[in-house]
Design a protein around this motif. Structure first.
Motif, PDB file in Angstrom:
ATOM      1  N   ILE A 172       0.863  -1.174   0.000  1.00  0.00           N
ATOM      2  CA  ILE A 172       0.000   0.000   0.000  1.00  0.00           C
ATOM      3  C   ILE A 172       0.898   1.221   0.000  1.00  0.00           C
ATOM      4  CG2 ILE A 172      -1.797   1.241   1.252  1.00  0.00           C
ATOM      5  CD1 ILE A 172      -2.510  -1.635   2.426  1.00  0.00           C
ATOM      6  N   GLU A 173       0.828   1.951  -1.116  1.00  0.00           N
ATOM      7  CA  GLU A 173       1.644   3.149  -1.328  1.00  0.00           C
ATOM      8  C   GLU A 173       3.106   2.907  -0.977  1.00  0.00           C
ATOM      9  OE1 GLU A 173      -0.342   6.631   0.251  1.00  0.00           O
ATOM     10  OE2 GLU A 173      -1.796   6.510  -1.385  1.00  0.00           O
ATOM     11  N   GLY A 174       3.641   1.776  -1.483  1.00  0.00           N
ATOM     12  CA  GLY A 174       5.061   1.469  -1.345  1.00  0.00           C
ATOM     13  C   GLY A 174       5.489   0.996   0.023  1.00  0.00           C
ATOM     14  N   GLY A 175       4.557   0.708   0.916  1.00  0.00           N
ATOM     15  CA  GLY A 175       4.900   0.277   2.274  1.00  0.00           C
ATOM     16  C   GLY A 175       5.274  -1.186   2.343  1.00  0.00           C
ATOM     17  N   ARG A 176       5.161  -1.743   3.531  1.00  0.00           N
ATOM     18  CA  ARG A 176       5.482  -3.137   3.793  1.00  0.00           C
ATOM     19  C   ARG A 176       4.489  -4.054   3.065  1.00  0.00           C
ATOM     20  NH1 ARG A 176       5.716  -4.185   9.894  1.00  0.00           N
ATOM     21  NH2 ARG A 176       7.660  -3.087   9.620  1.00  0.00           N
TER      22      ARG A 176
END
Length: 178
Positions: A166-170
């Motif tokens: 999610i938006e470049g997260g984990r």
């Protein structure tokens, strides 16, 4: 004794791979065209122009009737791609190229979260803008709870699951529910 078994195992594996190769090549063959289309194409081979035109008129009429009766369905490449994208996350058997070829297989998508819910164990259920519902199947904790409007990238993982960021997260592991 184990050395004897391995001496026989290697040739056996090689033979089984060679036997399996034609079977996988057969899977790559294009699907057969519907009979209505083949009959229409056969009209091209008629030398007499009047007979060829009569054949085309007859076959197009039959094709039109089959279309109206929903016995045959037409689609274009873009519509097939949208359909495959909408079905991303579901496991289906090979459908003979009905939604395009294997070369067009979708392995990842980018979409937007429409709503988020959390169950008692802290796992997320995410509803996307296209009404697809995805459920978290691992126990990975995210530093920030997903929110509607956030972009999510989902890609194929192993054993029928998918990784989502999610938006470049984990990354978390998901499965598609509907």
């Amino acid at each position: 004794m184990p050395q004897q078994i391995s001496r026989f195992a290697a040739p056996l594996v090689l033979v089984s791979m060679l036997v399996a190769a034609p079977a996988t090549a057969k899977d790559k063959e294009p699907p057969a065209r519907p009979a209505q289309i083949q009959e229409l194409y056969a009209c091209r081979d008629i030398a007499d122009p009047t007979a060829r035109l009569a054949c085309f008129d007859r076959e197009v009429g039959e094709l039109s009737q089959a279309d109206q009766a929903r016995e045959i369905v037409f689609t274009d490449k873009e519509t097939a791609k949208k359909t495959r994208r909408g079905l991303f996350g579901f496991s289906f058997p090979k459908l003979g190229g009905i939604f395009g070829g294997d070369d067009d297989e979708i392995k990842e998508i980018d979409t937007v979260i429409r709503s988020v819910s959390v169950d008692r164990s802290g796992k997320y259920t995410l509803v996307m803008e296209d009404d697809a519902v995805w459920t978290q199947i691992d126990t990975t904790a995210l530093p920030r709870q997903p929110k509607p409007g956030q972009k999510i990238h989902i890609k194929t993982a192993t054993m029928g699951s998918y990784f989502a960021t999610i938006e470049g997260g984990r990354a978390i592991r998901l499965k598609r529910d509907r």
